[in-house]
Design an enzyme around this catalytic site. Structure first.
Site, PDB file in Angstrom:
ATOM      1  N   HIS A 188       0.831  -1.205   0.000  1.00  0.00           N
ATOM      2  CA  HIS A 188       0.000   0.000   0.000  1.00  0.00           C
ATOM      3  C   HIS A 188       0.867   1.258   0.000  1.00  0.00           C
ATOM      4  CE1 HIS A 188      -3.538   2.420   0.216  1.00  0.00           C
ATOM      5  NE2 HIS A 188      -2.856   3.190   1.036  1.00  0.00           N
ATOM      6  N   HIS A 218       3.197  10.143   2.701  1.00  0.00           N
ATOM      7  CA  HIS A 218       2.827  11.244   1.803  1.00  0.00           C
ATOM      8  C   HIS A 218       3.770  12.436   1.942  1.00  0.00           C
ATOM      9  CE1 HIS A 218      -0.663   8.968   0.860  1.00  0.00           C
ATOM     10  NE2 HIS A 218      -1.147   9.050   2.080  1.00  0.00           N
TER      11      HIS A 218
END
Ligand SMILES: [Zn+2]
Length: 317
Positions: free
Chosen positions: A242, A269
């Site tokens: 992921h 992120h």
């Protein structure tokens, strides 16, 4: 037709309607993906019923948030959150141009992965446009260290990912994945890997009115000593897969497919965004290059080989 990587830009063969739920608001969301012209890229159109709508290009310059998810904003209050799994599907399948109309401030979470976006795109297929595809070629290595995480983009003929995570939690621990990303490997190895969270964090977020849409339908929930979801994991190393999926989505904000190798250690992120920022801050670290036109029509299986062997000439500006 399945996604393909060729010398010309692509878009969707027809429009796609997708409905789901926002993971933070818990509210219903509709998105419509429209085919778009060459050289227009991936863009969000935030529609407001009949009121004015706002367009935000999926570009690193518009990143306004990197906590929990990636957020794009126009600087005037309009924003769209959780863009990464949709952008991963578009970039992963080689969609260069699309307009994404959305009636909410966040992209629906679906099952927490890119799988349903991939299915929907595969269902309509892609078309090639006249515009030649341009790649963002990494010319020299840029590195970032950030609070225990490190990331690096370096020159490579193709798009290579090398992602490692190391969680102080026995259910995750240290996991690593390395792969060349193309539509086939993206679909097979990354697209179904779901987002994950710790039960104790989810409960804290719920208490503050966040993650209201998070559920076992869209998140792998990690308890003290077990995975809470009845179905368990889809891959034994679903967590690192992921993270790699997130990296594909976040790096789509480069605005063009990357020719380079991305290495991420304990990243997320924020790291992905910092590395792109560092790349763009150094004008000598990258160039936009055009893919050479193929000499003849080639089948999908041949293309990745041809692409790897191709000689990319720097574009004259
Ligand atoms: Zn994610």
């Amino acid at each position: 037709m399945k996604g393909f990587i060729g010398a010309r830009q692509t878009t969707l063969a027809s429009e796609i309607l997708i409905t789901g739920t926002g993971v933070h608001s818990g509210a219903p969301v509709s998105i419509i993906l429209y085919p778009a012209d060459g050289d227009t890229g991936l863009r969000f159109l935030l529609s407001n019923g009949d009121a004015d709508s706002t367009e935000i290009t999926a570009d690193q310059r518009y990143v306004t948030g990197v906590t929990l998810c990636t957020v794009l904003g126009d600087g005037n209050g309009a924003s769209v959150a959780t863009v990464e799994h949709l952008l991963a599907a578009l970039r992963g399948l080689g969609v260069d141009n699309a307009l994404i109309e959305i009636d909410s401030q966040e992209v629906p979470i679906m099952d927490g992965s890119s799988a349903q976006f991939v299915e929907a795109i595969d269902e309509v297929g892609l078309v090639e446009l006249d515009a030649p595809r341009r790649y963002l070629k990494v010319l020299k290595t840029v590195s970032i260290k950030d609070a225990g995480a490190s990331g690096e983009l370096s020159p490579h003929n193709g798009f290579h990912l090398d992602v490692e995570i190391d969680f102080d939690c026995a259910l995750i621990g240290r996991q690593k994945i390395e792969l060349d990303v193309n539509p086939g490997s993206f679909r097979r190895e990354l697209s179904r890997a779901r987002t994950f969270g710790f039960m104790k964090d989810v409960e804290r977020l719920w208490a503050t009115g966040l993650a209201l849409g998070a559920s076992l339908e869209n998140t792998v929930a990690i308890g003290d000593d077990r995975i809470i979801n009845r179905e368990g994991l889809l891959y034994s190393d679903e967590f690192v897969r992921h993270k790699a999926l997130d990296a594909v989505g976040d790096l789509a904000l480069a605005g063009a497919p990357i020719l380079g190798a991305y290495r991420s250690r304990r990243g997320g992120h924020r790291l992905n965004s910092l590395v792109l920022e560092a790349l763009f801050a150094d004008a000598e670290a990258w160039a936009l290059v055009e893919a050479p036109r193929p000499f003849r029509e080639v089948r999908h299986a041949e293309l990745s080989h041809r692409l790897a062997a191709a000689n990319f000439a720097a574009e004259r500006s």
